[in-house]
Scaffold this active site. Structure first.
Site: not given
Ligand SMILES: NC(=O)c1ccc[n+]([C@@H]2O[C@H](COP(=O)([O-])OP(=O)(O)OC[C@H]3O[C@@H](n4cnc5c(N)ncnc54)[C@H](OP(=O)(O)O)[C@@H]3O)[C@@H](O)[C@H]2O)c1
Length: 280
Positions: A198, A202
């Protein structure tokens, strides 16, 4: 002037908050939220209607390019172009998820990075002059950047290069390398973070905002601006409702970036609490 805004992944969470804010502050604008399920989009529309707000919902799944193309065609036919695009849709595996890291890396990147790229590639050609584009990033992006400094100084240098910043193609290739490396099980040797798909996705979202801004800098007269937004830690399904901010509070920075005034100096930045975060 009446504008057309599109917010992806807006049937719940921060995206819903951004749609609500746009509708509240700009009742004459046409505000579209997108959802991957038509039923969820309709439910969100009705919820806003019950608050006296008018939004429209379109179906779009970031992992299904045909749905993004259909959305683009509908927007083009109805409006001829759009003025605001908030790339909000995203996913995160829960901390307790037992899926192998390779699955988490592939699935997370497929939506957050490659899906966001599909939306940008389809909708950028219909951006009108003065358009504002926001890509939802996270404080996890800066955490991933700082971790990269420790584990792969050479890749860190690539990430923070400013003049010119990494291109979109280079960023996507780097993310493909990340997924391949995790699948091959040699990510640790190759200086990729362990168990942080994740955060890596990002970080790529912030890099994408920088790269796209660089592309638009060749046509400054069009005044098209792209920034990455860190919404803070928000009480949504993604955080299992553990975030300390409400969705309206989380929507504030993405909203701020979506309505930046003409000739704003805030371009290609990572922005948190309405402030530019130093890229280093
Ligand atoms: N919450 C936080 O604290 C936090 C912090 C930093 C950054 N962010 C970022 O903010 C954005 C929104 O997060 P959130 O917390 O509001 O999450 P959320 O409540 O889980 O909402 C995510 C939205 O994205 C949609 N979505 C997921 N996969 C999609 C796909 N393949 N195609 C189309 N839509 C898809 C979801 O649709 P469904 O309803 O169908 O699942 C939902 O509408 C994400 O990009 C996230 O990374 C969140």
């Amino acid at each position: 002037m009446s504008k057309v805004a599109v917010v992806t992944g807006a049937n719940q969470g921060i995206g819903f908050g951004v749609v609500r804010r746009l509708c509240k502050e700009h009742p004459t604008w046409t505000v579209y939220g997108t959802s991957r399920s038509a039923a969820n989009g309709e439910e969100a529309r009705k919820k806003l209607e019950a608050e006296g707000l008018t939004a429209k919902y379109l179906e779009a799944d970031l992992t299904k390019a045909d749905t993004i193309v259909a959305m683009k065609e509908k927007l083009l036919k109805e409006h001829g172009g759009i003025d605001i695009l908030v790339n909000n849709a995203g996913i995160a595996f829960k901390g307790a998820a037992t899926d192998p890291y390779a699955v988490q890396a592939e699935v997370t990147l497929q939506t957050n990075v490659f899906g966001t790229h599909t939306v940008c590639e389809q909708l950028f050609p219909i951006l009108r002059d003065g358009a504002r584009v926001v890509i939802l990033s996270s404080f996890m992006a800066m955490r991933a950047l700082h971790k990269t400094k420790e584990i792969s100084p050479s890749r860190y240098e690539v990430y923070i290069k400013n003049d010119p910043p990494m291109t979109i193609d280079a960023a996507l290739n780097l993310m493909r390398e990340f997924v391949s490396s995790v699948k091959a099980g040699d990510h640790a040797q190759k200086g990729w973070p362990d168990n942080s798909a994740y955060g890596t996705s990002k970080l790529a979202n912030t890099v994408m905002a920088r790269a796209y801004q660089q592309q638009f800098s060749s046509t400054p007269e069009r005044d098209i601006v792209v920034n990455a937004a860190d919404p803070g830690y928000v009480n949504t399904s993604m955080t299992s409702h553990s975030g300390n901010l409400s969705i309206d509070e989380g929507a504030d920075t993405p909203y701020y970036l979506a309505v930046l005034p003409p000739n704003t100096p805030i371009k290609g930045q990572h922005v948190s609490k309405r402030c530019v975060v130093e890229w280093k």
